[in-house]
Design an enzyme around this catalytic site. Sequence first.
Site, PDB file in Angstrom:
ATOM      1  N   HIS A   1     -26.721 -29.657 -30.780  1.00 58.13           N
ATOM      2  CA  HIS A   1     -26.259 -28.637 -31.737  1.00 58.13           C
ATOM      3  C   HIS A   1     -27.358 -27.588 -31.967  1.00 58.13           C
ATOM      4  O   HIS A   1     -27.090 -26.389 -32.024  1.00 58.13           O
ATOM      5  CB  HIS A   1     -25.950 -29.272 -33.105  1.00 58.13           C
ATOM      6  CG  HIS A   1     -24.751 -30.164 -33.149  1.00 58.13           C
ATOM      7  ND1 HIS A   1     -24.811 -31.438 -33.656  1.00 58.13           N
ATOM      8  CD2 HIS A   1     -23.456 -29.961 -32.799  1.00 58.13           C
ATOM      9  CE1 HIS A   1     -23.600 -31.994 -33.619  1.00 58.13           C
ATOM     10  NE2 HIS A   1     -22.768 -31.117 -33.098  1.00 58.13           N
TER      11      HIS A   1
ATOM     12  N   SER B   1     -22.624 -36.401 -31.503  1.00 54.13           N
ATOM     13  CA  SER B   1     -22.861 -37.125 -32.760  1.00 54.13           C
ATOM     14  C   SER B   1     -22.322 -38.544 -32.671  1.00 54.13           C
ATOM     15  O   SER B   1     -22.953 -39.492 -33.144  1.00 54.13           O
ATOM     16  CB  SER B   1     -22.188 -36.394 -33.925  1.00 54.13           C
ATOM     17  OG  SER B   1     -22.720 -35.108 -34.062  1.00 54.13           O
TER      18      SER B   1
ATOM     19  N   ARG C   1     -19.909 -28.958 -23.483  1.00 51.61           N
ATOM     20  CA  ARG C   1     -20.787 -29.868 -22.748  1.00 51.61           C
ATOM     21  C   ARG C   1     -20.256 -30.150 -21.351  1.00 51.61           C
ATOM     22  O   ARG C   1     -20.972 -30.130 -20.385  1.00 51.61           O
ATOM     23  CB  ARG C   1     -20.914 -31.204 -23.502  1.00 51.61           C
ATOM     24  CG  ARG C   1     -21.841 -31.137 -24.665  1.00 51.61           C
ATOM     25  CD  ARG C   1     -21.592 -32.258 -25.620  1.00 51.61           C
ATOM     26  NE  ARG C   1     -20.304 -32.082 -26.277  1.00 51.61           N
ATOM     27  CZ  ARG C   1     -19.944 -32.676 -27.382  1.00 51.61           C
ATOM     28  NH1 ARG C   1     -20.750 -33.544 -27.934  1.00 51.61           N
ATOM     29  NH2 ARG C   1     -18.784 -32.451 -27.935  1.00 51.61           N
TER      30      ARG C   1
ATOM     31  N   LYS D   1     -12.903 -40.616 -41.806  1.00 54.95           N
ATOM     32  CA  LYS D   1     -12.832 -42.055 -42.020  1.00 54.95           C
ATOM     33  C   LYS D   1     -14.100 -42.752 -41.510  1.00 54.95           C
ATOM     34  O   LYS D   1     -14.638 -43.639 -42.144  1.00 54.95           O
ATOM     35  CB  LYS D   1     -11.596 -42.605 -41.282  1.00 54.95           C
ATOM     36  CG  LYS D   1     -10.999 -43.801 -41.948  1.00 54.95           C
ATOM     37  CD  LYS D   1      -9.613 -44.136 -41.426  1.00 54.95           C
ATOM     38  CE  LYS D   1      -9.573 -44.091 -39.915  1.00 54.95           C
ATOM     39  NZ  LYS D   1      -8.298 -44.416 -39.332  1.00 54.95           N
TER      40      LYS D   1
HETATM   41  P1  ADP Z   1     -16.319 -30.977 -34.216  1.00 56.14           P
HETATM   42  O1  ADP Z   1     -16.438 -32.006 -35.289  1.00 56.14           O
HETATM   43  O2  ADP Z   1     -15.737 -29.675 -34.646  1.00 56.14           O
HETATM   44  O3  ADP Z   1     -15.776 -31.472 -32.895  1.00 56.14           O
HETATM   45  P2  ADP Z   1     -19.158 -31.239 -33.727  1.00 56.14           P
HETATM   46  O4  ADP Z   1     -19.857 -31.272 -35.027  1.00 56.14           O
HETATM   47  O5  ADP Z   1     -19.094 -32.506 -32.953  1.00 56.14           O
HETATM   48  O6  ADP Z   1     -17.768 -30.547 -33.866  1.00 56.14           O
HETATM   49  O7  ADP Z   1     -19.814 -30.104 -32.828  1.00 56.14           O
HETATM   50  C1  ADP Z   1     -19.707 -28.742 -33.167  1.00 56.14           C
HETATM   51  C2  ADP Z   1     -19.732 -27.921 -31.900  1.00 56.14           C
HETATM   52  O8  ADP Z   1     -20.957 -28.173 -31.206  1.00 56.14           O
HETATM   53  C3  ADP Z   1     -18.613 -28.208 -30.907  1.00 56.14           C
HETATM   54  O9  ADP Z   1     -18.243 -26.987 -30.284  1.00 56.14           O
HETATM   55  C4  ADP Z   1     -19.254 -29.111 -29.916  1.00 56.14           C
HETATM   56  O10 ADP Z   1     -18.642 -29.016 -28.640  1.00 56.14           O
HETATM   57  C5  ADP Z   1     -20.667 -28.543 -29.884  1.00 56.14           C
HETATM   58  N1  ADP Z   1     -21.636 -29.531 -29.434  1.00 56.14           N
HETATM   59  C6  ADP Z   1     -21.820 -30.778 -29.902  1.00 56.14           C
HETATM   60  N2  ADP Z   1     -22.818 -31.407 -29.222  1.00 56.14           N
HETATM   61  C7  ADP Z   1     -23.258 -30.520 -28.300  1.00 56.14           C
HETATM   62  C8  ADP Z   1     -24.240 -30.572 -27.262  1.00 56.14           C
HETATM   63  N3  ADP Z   1     -24.956 -31.669 -27.033  1.00 56.14           N
HETATM   64  N4  ADP Z   1     -24.424 -29.472 -26.497  1.00 56.14           N
HETATM   65  C9  ADP Z   1     -23.670 -28.373 -26.719  1.00 56.14           C
HETATM   66  N5  ADP Z   1     -22.711 -28.261 -27.657  1.00 56.14           N
HETATM   67  C10 ADP Z   1     -22.501 -29.318 -28.436  1.00 56.14           C
END
Ligand code: ADP
Length: 165
Positions: free
Chosen positions: A17, A128, A90, A41
């Site tokens: 992120h 995450s 990704r 959840k």
């Molecule tokens: P959501 O809960 O909306 O799916 P996340 O909090 O998991 O989102 O992630 C927010 C954004 O960051 C999403 O567009 C996700 O694809 C991107 N993202 C998450 N991890 C990575 C990573 N390792 N590299 C690039 N983008 C990422």
Amino acid sequence: MSKAIYPGSFDPVTVGHLHIAERACRLFDQVIIAVADQNYKNSLFDLEERKAFIADAVAHLPNCSIDVYSALTVDFAKKHGANAIIRGLRAISDYEYEMQIATINKYLDDSIETVFLLSGPEYSFISSSMIKQVGRTGAKITGLVTPMVEEAIKNRLFGTSESSF
Ligand code: ADP
């Protein structure tokens, strides 16, 4: 002034992120990290904790701020005068979900563009949910999240005291 939002649940924020946020901050004058209000959840951290981790991670980015959103992403963008939504990609597995969100957002507000940034190859395996899965086993997550998040995961999963974020 160019302004973008970077929405997500960030439960918790990872270095993947952060890499996207850093690159977005080079492309836009201002980037707002929009943290989803809802507690899922299986969310490990509540909203205040997730915000605190992000604030620590982006402290070196002067044009990055953090806010919370609970309704439509496009409405949040509009309210803040942003005309771009940043999302990270990704792998091809992200594409279908991201395309659906981008398409519905385009339908809801044609003036707001979704900007996809490809994950750096060294971050493409980090999510995450993977951090939480690995963290639950007690295995090493150093370097995949910030030291603050690493500590909080250890405390939450193995500590006796509640975290104080
Ligand atoms: P959501 O809960 O909306 O799916 P996340 O909090 O998991 O989102 O992630 C927010 C954004 O960051 C999403 O567009 C996700 O694809 C991107 N993202 C998450 N991890 C990575 C990573 N390792 N590299 C690039 N983008 C990422």
